[in-house]
Design an enzyme around this catalytic site. Structure first.
Site, PDB file in Angstrom:
ATOM      1  N   SER A 144       5.008  -0.487   3.063  1.00 65.02           N
ATOM      2  CA  SER A 144       5.193  -1.923   3.310  1.00 65.02           C
ATOM      3  C   SER A 144       6.005  -2.139   4.599  1.00 65.02           C
ATOM      4  CB  SER A 144       6.374  -2.527   2.467  1.00 65.02           C
ATOM      5  OG  SER A 144       6.752  -3.758   2.736  1.00 65.02           O
TER       6      SER A 144
ATOM      7  N   TYR B 168      14.571  -2.241  -1.381  1.00 61.95           N
ATOM      8  CA  TYR B 168      13.051  -2.130  -1.085  1.00 61.95           C
ATOM      9  C   TYR B 168      12.744  -1.742   0.224  1.00 61.95           C
ATOM     10  CZ  TYR B 168       8.298  -3.871  -1.208  1.00 61.95           C
ATOM     11  OH  TYR B 168       6.732  -3.806  -1.103  1.00 61.95           O
TER      12      TYR B 168
HETATM   13  N1  LIG Z   1       1.351  -7.921  -2.023  1.00 55.85           N
HETATM   14  C1  LIG Z   1       2.108  -7.834  -0.807  1.00 55.85           C
HETATM   15  O1  LIG Z   1       2.466  -8.835  -0.107  1.00 55.85           O
HETATM   16  C2  LIG Z   1       2.618  -6.085  -0.445  1.00 55.85           C
HETATM   17  C3  LIG Z   1       3.259  -6.043   0.740  1.00 55.85           C
HETATM   18  C4  LIG Z   1       3.731  -4.909   1.076  1.00 55.85           C
HETATM   19  C5  LIG Z   1       3.513  -3.792   0.191  1.00 55.85           C
HETATM   20  N2  LIG Z   1       2.960  -4.145  -1.143  1.00 55.85           N
HETATM   21  C6  LIG Z   1       2.818  -2.696  -1.791  1.00 55.85           C
HETATM   22  O2  LIG Z   1       1.653  -2.818  -2.511  1.00 55.85           O
HETATM   23  C7  LIG Z   1       1.654  -2.201  -3.644  1.00 55.85           C
HETATM   24  C8  LIG Z   1       0.864  -2.826  -4.672  1.00 55.85           C
HETATM   25  O3  LIG Z   1       1.273  -4.214  -4.770  1.00 55.85           O
HETATM   26  P1  LIG Z   1       0.494  -5.539  -5.210  1.00 55.85           P
HETATM   27  O4  LIG Z   1       0.812  -6.628  -4.214  1.00 55.85           O
HETATM   28  O5  LIG Z   1      -0.845  -5.188  -5.818  1.00 55.85           O
HETATM   29  O6  LIG Z   1       1.678  -5.833  -6.469  1.00 55.85           O
HETATM   30  P2  LIG Z   1       1.355  -6.365  -7.937  1.00 55.85           P
HETATM   31  O7  LIG Z   1      -0.107  -6.938  -8.251  1.00 55.85           O
HETATM   32  O8  LIG Z   1       2.330  -6.497  -8.622  1.00 55.85           O
HETATM   33  O9  LIG Z   1       0.764  -4.454  -8.632  1.00 55.85           O
HETATM   34  C9  LIG Z   1       1.826  -3.749  -8.838  1.00 55.85           C
HETATM   35  C10 LIG Z   1       1.126  -2.580  -9.725  1.00 55.85           C
HETATM   36  O10 LIG Z   1       2.069  -1.647  -9.961  1.00 55.85           O
HETATM   37  C11 LIG Z   1       2.125  -1.154 -11.256  1.00 55.85           C
HETATM   38  N3  LIG Z   1       3.421  -0.913 -11.761  1.00 55.85           N
HETATM   39  C12 LIG Z   1       4.602  -1.596 -11.617  1.00 55.85           C
HETATM   40  N4  LIG Z   1       5.463  -0.437 -12.288  1.00 55.85           N
HETATM   41  C13 LIG Z   1       4.792   0.577 -12.598  1.00 55.85           C
HETATM   42  C14 LIG Z   1       5.128   1.762 -13.435  1.00 55.85           C
HETATM   43  N5  LIG Z   1       6.303   2.114 -13.660  1.00 55.85           N
HETATM   44  N6  LIG Z   1       4.162   2.383 -13.845  1.00 55.85           N
HETATM   45  C15 LIG Z   1       2.790   2.418 -13.508  1.00 55.85           C
HETATM   46  N7  LIG Z   1       2.752   1.166 -12.754  1.00 55.85           N
HETATM   47  C16 LIG Z   1       3.502   0.377 -12.248  1.00 55.85           C
HETATM   48  C17 LIG Z   1       1.492  -2.631 -11.822  1.00 55.85           C
HETATM   49  O11 LIG Z   1       1.089  -2.402 -13.343  1.00 55.85           O
HETATM   50  P3  LIG Z   1       1.998  -2.470 -14.789  1.00 55.85           P
HETATM   51  O12 LIG Z   1       2.919  -3.601 -14.440  1.00 55.85           O
HETATM   52  O13 LIG Z   1       0.703  -2.703 -15.738  1.00 55.85           O
HETATM   53  O14 LIG Z   1       2.338  -1.199 -14.809  1.00 55.85           O
HETATM   54  C18 LIG Z   1       0.792  -2.909 -11.014  1.00 55.85           C
HETATM   55  O15 LIG Z   1      -0.551  -2.732 -11.408  1.00 55.85           O
HETATM   56  C19 LIG Z   1       3.142  -1.953  -3.963  1.00 55.85           C
HETATM   57  O16 LIG Z   1       3.531  -0.700  -3.807  1.00 55.85           O
HETATM   58  C20 LIG Z   1       3.884  -2.945  -3.199  1.00 55.85           C
HETATM   59  O17 LIG Z   1       5.166  -2.758  -2.942  1.00 55.85           O
HETATM   60  C21 LIG Z   1       2.530  -5.199  -1.531  1.00 55.85           C
END
Ligand SMILES: NC(=O)c1ccc[n+]([C@@H]2O[C@H](COP(=O)([O-])OP(=O)(O)OC[C@H]3O[C@@H](n4cnc5c(N)ncnc54)[C@H](OP(=O)(O)O)[C@@H]3O)[C@@H](O)[C@H]2O)c1
Length: 259
Positions: free
Chosen positions: A132, A145
């Site tokens: 991130s 975080y």
């Molecule tokens: N969206 C943004 O603005 C943004 C910005 C910077 C970085 N990121 C990073 O990008 C990545 C994906 O984020 P996203 O935006 O796609 O978020 P999201 O839609 O909330 O997806 C998060 C995913 O992680 C899974 N997860 C969470 N805890 C878990 C666990 N204990 N075991 C297995 N799976 C788990 C969730 O699935 P379940 O709940 O079904 O387990 C979900 O599939 C993350 O690492 C986030 O920090 C996102």
């Protein structure tokens, strides 16, 4: 490298957002994609739609990951699963710190421990770590975080040293704000959350991040794309703040009448 040289992939956090989009993108290249998350329903729907192999596994379940790594030789590993807790560090709860360390960093380390040595042995593999901008810049947010994502960023650099001499590529994807449900997952399902973070902004979509990952994977094997920072055009990091000292809050002792 043509995608066809890689046969298998493991994507964590595949039930929504960036992870689901990456599964979908890799399946378009006919890669056997193993998708991990805890939400069985969403994974089932993804498997039906894309033909991925769904595994209802918590990334902190080391034994389950080890069993999977024993069964499948992964060419591509996408460490994407992530969580956040919105509290500032001065209000942080003990369990929030543990959760972020466990899911966002400890699990990434253990999954790499279980999968990267096989890639090195086979002289073939690509690790994609989703960090991130929080791991590289300071701004208002959850300091835990920031700290764990910085750990993922450093791990990504360091893995290249550990795999040096072998054709194991490592790419850190460093997103700014992406239009996913993460904000609802972090702040709750209230419609005001979408208004605050998504509605009216021009943001990269999850598919845009998946496309960037596909670009890094499809580069010739002689090319390692180490770090991709992907933000909205209308987002910048930074901001300098300077405060004047404030008088210390009066303590009950200082309010006591003098001797
Ligand atoms: N969206 C943004 O603005 C943004 C910005 C910077 C970085 N990121 C990073 O990008 C990545 C994906 O984020 P996203 O935006 O796609 O978020 P999201 O839609 O909330 O997806 C998060 C995913 O992680 C899974 N997860 C969470 N805890 C878990 C666990 N204990 N075991 C297995 N799976 C788990 C969730 O699935 P379940 O709940 O079904 O387990 C979900 O599939 C993350 O690492 C986030 O920090 C996102």
């Amino acid at each position: 490298m043509p995608f066809s040289d890689y046969k298998t992939a493991l994507v964590t956090g595949a039930s929504s957002g960036i992870g689901a989009a990456v599964v979908e993108r890799l399946r378009r290249e006919d890669i056997e994609v193993h998708a991990i998350a805890r939400s069985a329903g969403a994974l089932k729907e993804l498997a039906e739609r894309t033909g991925c192999v769904a595994h209802v596994i918590d990334v902190t379940d080391r034994q389950a990951i080890a069993d999977l790594a024993d069964r499948v030789q992964f060419d591509i590993l996408v460490n994407n699963a992530g969580v956040d807790r919105p509290k500032k560090f001065l209000q942080a709860d003990e369990e929030d710190i543990d959760l972020l360390v466990d899911v966002n960093l400890r699990a990434v380390l253990h999954i790499c421990r279980l999968i990267v040595p096989g890639m090195v042995e086979r002289d073939r593999g690509h690790v994609i770590n989703i960090s991130s901008i929080a791991g590289n810049y300071n701004f208002g947010g959850n300091s835990t975080y920031h700290a764990v994502k910085a750990g993922v960023a450093m791990l990504s650099n360091q893995l290249r040293i550990d795999a040096f001499g072998k054709r194991v590529r490592v790419t850190e994807i460093c997103p700014g704000r992406v239009a996913t449900d993460i904000f609802n997952h972090v702040h709750g399902d209230d419609p005001s959350v979408r208004e605050r973070f998504i509605d009216g902004f021009e943001l990269p979509q999850a598919a845009d991040i998946a496309e960037a990952i596909a670009f890094a994977i499809s580069a010739p094997v002689a090319v390692n794309i180490g770090h991709m920072e992907i933000t909205p055009t209308l987002q910048v990091m930074g901001g300098l703040q300077t405060a004047k000292p404030q008088a210390p809050a009066e303590t009950s002792a200082s309010k006591e009448p003098g001797p």
